[in-house]
Design an enzyme around this catalytic site. Sequence first.
Site, PDB file in Angstrom:
ATOM      1  N   ARG A 222      -6.174  51.546  61.384  1.00 32.37           N
ATOM      2  CA  ARG A 222      -6.144  51.329  62.469  1.00 32.37           C
ATOM      3  C   ARG A 222      -7.337  51.618  63.428  1.00 32.37           C
ATOM      4  NH1 ARG A 222      -0.480  55.252  63.743  1.00 32.37           N
ATOM      5  NH2 ARG A 222       0.743  53.577  62.779  1.00 32.37           N
ATOM      6  N   ARG A 223      -8.151  52.652  62.729  1.00 23.22           N
ATOM      7  CA  ARG A 223      -9.597  52.989  63.233  1.00 23.22           C
ATOM      8  C   ARG A 223     -10.399  52.919  62.401  1.00 23.22           C
ATOM      9  NH1 ARG A 223      -5.570  55.982  65.501  1.00 23.22           N
ATOM     10  NH2 ARG A 223      -5.901  57.575  64.077  1.00 23.22           N
TER      11      ARG A 223
ATOM     12  N   GLU B 186       8.574  48.070  44.150  1.00 19.06           N
ATOM     13  CA  GLU B 186       9.001  49.202  43.489  1.00 19.06           C
ATOM     14  C   GLU B 186       8.822  50.500  44.217  1.00 19.06           C
ATOM     15  OE1 GLU B 186      11.320  50.807  40.751  1.00 19.06           O
ATOM     16  OE2 GLU B 186      10.524  49.061  39.879  1.00 19.06           O
TER      17      GLU B 186
ATOM     18  N   VAL C 205      11.433  52.672  46.981  1.00 24.42           N
ATOM     19  CA  VAL C 205      12.867  53.348  46.694  1.00 24.42           C
ATOM     20  C   VAL C 205      12.719  54.954  46.266  1.00 24.42           C
ATOM     21  CG1 VAL C 205      14.925  53.378  45.546  1.00 24.42           C
ATOM     22  CG2 VAL C 205      14.200  51.500  46.640  1.00 24.42           C
TER      23      VAL C 205
ATOM     24  N   GLY D 106       9.595  56.285  44.691  1.00 28.29           N
ATOM     25  CA  GLY D 106       8.061  56.716  44.304  1.00 28.29           C
ATOM     26  C   GLY D 106       7.850  56.340  42.976  1.00 28.29           C
TER      27      GLY D 106
ATOM     28  N   ILE E 204       9.328  56.615  40.201  1.00 23.30           N
ATOM     29  CA  ILE E 204      10.343  56.257  39.134  1.00 23.30           C
ATOM     30  C   ILE E 204      10.844  54.860  39.118  1.00 23.30           C
ATOM     31  CG2 ILE E 204      12.873  56.773  38.684  1.00 23.30           C
ATOM     32  CD1 ILE E 204      12.707  59.131  40.528  1.00 23.30           C
TER      33      ILE E 204
ATOM     34  N   GLU F  76       7.605  66.401  56.968  1.00 19.05           N
ATOM     35  CA  GLU F  76       6.684  65.881  57.914  1.00 19.05           C
ATOM     36  C   GLU F  76       6.925  67.015  59.259  1.00 19.05           C
ATOM     37  OE1 GLU F  76       4.571  63.662  57.817  1.00 19.05           O
ATOM     38  OE2 GLU F  76       5.250  62.586  56.093  1.00 19.05           O
TER      39      GLU F  76
ATOM     40  N   ASP G 208      15.905  57.915  56.043  1.00 20.84           N
ATOM     41  CA  ASP G 208      14.947  57.461  54.780  1.00 20.84           C
ATOM     42  C   ASP G 208      15.910  57.138  53.459  1.00 20.84           C
ATOM     43  OD1 ASP G 208      12.095  57.611  53.447  1.00 20.84           O
ATOM     44  OD2 ASP G 208      13.642  58.593  52.118  1.00 20.84           O
TER      45      ASP G 208
ATOM     46  N   LYS H  56      16.745  53.381  51.408  1.00 19.75           N
ATOM     47  CA  LYS H  56      16.729  53.094  50.048  1.00 19.75           C
ATOM     48  C   LYS H  56      18.244  52.674  49.461  1.00 19.75           C
ATOM     49  CE  LYS H  56      13.134  56.591  49.814  1.00 19.75           C
ATOM     50  NZ  LYS H  56      12.685  57.768  49.454  1.00 19.75           N
TER      51      LYS H  56
END
Length: 430
Positions: A48-49, A131, A134, A136, A138, A192, A203, A207
């Site tokens: 972005r920057r 991959e 969904v 990480g 795994i 977050e 989230d 998935k």
Amino acid sequence: MMRTRPLKVALLGCGVVGSEVARIMTTHADDLAARIGAPVELAGVAVRRTGKEREGIDPALVTTDATALVKRGDIDVVVEVIGGIEPARTLITTAFEHGASVVSANKALLAQDGAALHAAAGEHGKDLYYEAAVAGAIPLIRPLRESLAGDKVNRVLGIVNGTTNFILDKMDSTGAGYQEALDEATALGYAEADPTADVEGFDAAAKAAILAGIAFHTRVRLDDVHREGMIEVTAADFRSAKEMGCTIKLLAICERSKDGASVTARVHPAMIPLSHPLASVRGAYNAVFVESDAAGQLMFYGPGAGGSPTASAVLGDLVAVCRNRLNGATGPGESAYADLTVSPMGDVVTRYHISLDVADKPGVLAQVATVFAEHGVSIDTVRQQGKDGEASLVVVTHRASDASLTGTVEALRKLDTVRGVASIMRVEGE
């Protein structure tokens, strides 16, 4: 014999995941070249920057013009880790149009527009691998798409969000309330600043849509997934779960109906028996339980988020796509031949744990039992405690449809003796 001309990679996004992808590409360059059969070269990084120092990345490679980067024509693979719907969708389709295959970690985009992206990849004879979208690190999508391609998957049941699992695990192990556990998750970096996507189940729902589509060879979009968050789970719910020999997890559940004609996909908190393998998944870890005809029960477990784990999955896809590129081939595309009906949540059949606040007087239990019977919901167990004119009534049902349970609860609320419905939770994993 190794090809000397490098395969060129464009990286879209250089945050936590993107910077780790760039680092591994640099530090493991020789190993990656040996595994692929040609060197891989980081040819550009879109951000972005500019102006920010990015360790290990030549500033000359950094650009804010992502569109120009994917249009270059000499790019072999585009790695997209910027997330969101736009501009990611346009950048990915532009990459296909200009001759590049794509590796993505973008669960939201794939859940919403996966069919269109697969169609664009197929039209231009390119790969779309994801991959990392969904669970990480795994390995899950490739086993479902390739290793189990000859089998019939009937159910996918999993913990696919590390933030929510950390919070629920903390509530279970310490007796903490939801807000207290969330505050700790935030302080430790697991949540977050705005945890809505995690704790409200968005989230996990994205998935679930991806997993259901692959497992059942049917297009399942995000809008098809029933979603409930976990913000209303209380310490009292955990006490009730423990009395039943259970714990509580936020689960993504994708199921094929018994007649094989339809599927469902849903995300919600649920009680699961302590004997179930998913009950022992602690902290911010993810785990997915797969049930199929021939292979039986399989479980995939590991870190489901974070820079290094997610980058590991991205690099695995990058190696596969680069190998395909060298061989002039493409890997598996979308498989939606089954085209099964995606049923609504009302058709889902499961067990329920219902906690009612009721008047402490004779006849209450009989009234409640009558309502359950009138709506065709069979009761498994009942537990009642009362004091000073007030009581709590905990009912655990046998398997019932969501629609019939909804009707039951609406009727219970109309009883003068029922002060309120304290909680309703599904019981899974049996």
